[in-house]
Write an enzyme that holds these catalytic residues in place. Structure first.
Site, PDB file in Angstrom:
ATOM      1  N   TYR A  79       0.920  -1.108   0.135  1.00 11.35           N
ATOM      2  CA  TYR A  79       0.010   0.217  -0.076  1.00 11.35           C
ATOM      3  C   TYR A  79       0.959   1.196   0.048  1.00 11.35           C
ATOM      4  O   TYR A  79       0.701   2.271  -0.775  1.00 11.35           O
ATOM      5  CB  TYR A  79      -0.963  -0.088   1.158  1.00 11.35           C
ATOM      6  CG  TYR A  79      -1.799   1.191   1.313  1.00 11.35           C
ATOM      7  CD1 TYR A  79      -2.775   1.206   0.471  1.00 11.35           C
ATOM      8  CD2 TYR A  79      -1.835   2.070   2.222  1.00 11.35           C
ATOM      9  CE1 TYR A  79      -3.988   2.618   0.628  1.00 11.35           C
ATOM     10  CE2 TYR A  79      -2.281   3.149   2.380  1.00 11.35           C
ATOM     11  CZ  TYR A  79      -3.679   3.308   1.417  1.00 11.35           C
ATOM     12  OH  TYR A  79      -4.351   4.350   1.608  1.00 11.35           O
TER      13      TYR A  79
ATOM     14  N   SER B  36     -14.024   1.449   4.900  1.00  8.01           N
ATOM     15  CA  SER B  36     -13.144   0.470   4.672  1.00  8.01           C
ATOM     16  C   SER B  36     -12.042   0.405   6.015  1.00  8.01           C
ATOM     17  O   SER B  36     -11.631  -0.542   6.514  1.00  8.01           O
ATOM     18  CB  SER B  36     -12.233   0.997   3.679  1.00  8.01           C
ATOM     19  OG  SER B  36     -11.646   2.213   3.761  1.00  8.01           O
TER      20      SER B  36
ATOM     21  N   ARG C 170      -2.643   6.487  17.944  1.00  6.04           N
ATOM     22  CA  ARG C 170      -1.367   6.749  17.071  1.00  6.04           C
ATOM     23  C   ARG C 170      -1.695   8.178  16.257  1.00  6.04           C
ATOM     24  O   ARG C 170      -0.967   8.451  15.647  1.00  6.04           O
ATOM     25  CB  ARG C 170      -1.130   5.687  16.095  1.00  6.04           C
ATOM     26  CG  ARG C 170      -2.190   5.751  15.022  1.00  6.04           C
ATOM     27  CD  ARG C 170      -1.658   4.340  14.157  1.00  6.04           C
ATOM     28  NE  ARG C 170      -2.615   4.350  12.885  1.00  6.04           N
ATOM     29  CZ  ARG C 170      -2.472   3.462  12.000  1.00  6.04           C
ATOM     30  NH1 ARG C 170      -1.348   2.333  12.117  1.00  6.04           N
ATOM     31  NH2 ARG C 170      -3.401   3.334  10.804  1.00  6.04           N
TER      32      ARG C 170
END
Length: 252
Positions: free
Chosen positions: A150, A187, A212
């Site tokens: 990705y 998603s 994060r």
């Protein structure tokens, strides 16, 4: 009051949900004629756009036919994407090729199909055409664990964007990339669910994703759409070849 995209014609891929749907809806609300596509046309049922249909952006012939049917446009937004999970050791040839086919070559297909008529329309109108490509801040500008394929594809999108921008800057075509951080979308929910299964807790997986983020939250699709709107309108006529982070501080 004049809407920001009055008189504009826009094509948005992967417009059935998430960021693509938010962009298509915001463009429509701001006065554009929106041609919205998704591989799953059912996701676009009853959408208020000029045209809705199924489109497989990995099919060159289908993309070429679509461009011929739509005709000249002002704005092209390439949203379609696929997130492969894993490191180089988890990525076989098929996963690598699929990632590049969906995330990069699809943009090559749509740009090549729509660009000639975009150039003519921009010249005739005396304005600039705008191509907007969805990259990623979380993988292309800063490394993210287990996003080998990705991240590679989203970095390639930035290179593609800059190449198109410099090649056609004298022909009134602008090309920019948006680099989102983690954004709440169907998603993303799927990825949280997958992590939750391995951790044994959806809540723990959700907390890890949020932890994060320097801002302490994930982004919204509408926040990404607002940046796309700016890049689509004439107010950004001096902006091209950029890779714009919109990531809540992820790349700081």
């Amino acid at each position: 009051m004049t809407k920001r995209l009055d008189g504009k014609i826009a094509v948005v891929t992967a417009a059935g949900q998430g960021i693509g749907r938010a962009i298509a809806q915001m463009f429509h609300d701001e006065g554009a004629q929106v041609y919205a596509s998704d591989i799953d046309a059912a996701k676009l049922e009853k959408a208020p756009f000029k045209d809705i249909r199924s489109l497989d952006v990995t099919n060159t012939g289908a993309v070429q036919d679509y461009a011929a049917q739509v005709g000249a446009i002002d704005i092209l937004v390439n949203v379609a994407g696929y997130v492969h999970h894993g490191s180089v050791l988890d990525c076989d040839e098929d996963a690598w090729d699929r990632s590049f086919d969906i995330n990069v070559k699809s943009m090559h297909r749509t740009i090549k199909a729509f660009l000639p008529d975009m150039i003519e329309r921009a010249s005739a109108k005396g304005t600039s055409g705008s191509i907007i490509n969805l990259s990623s801040g979380a993988s292309s500008l800063k490394g993210a664990p287990n996003r080998y394929a990705y991240g590679s594809t989203k970095a390639a999108v930035i290179g593609l964007t800059k190449s198109v921008a410099v090649d056609f800057i004298q022909q009134n075509i602008r090309c920019n990339a948006i680099c989102p951080g983690t954004v709440h979308s169907p998603s993303w929910e799927e990825r949280v669910g997958e992590l939750g299964k391995s951790l044994g807790s959806y809540e723990e997986a959700h907390a890890q994703f949020v932890a994060r983020q320097p801002m302490g939250r994930v982004g919204t699709a509408d926040e990404i759409a607002a940046l796309a709107l700016y890049l689509a309108e004439d107010a950004s006529a001096f902006t091209t070849g950029t890779a714009m982070p919109i990531d809540g501080g992820w790349t700081l």
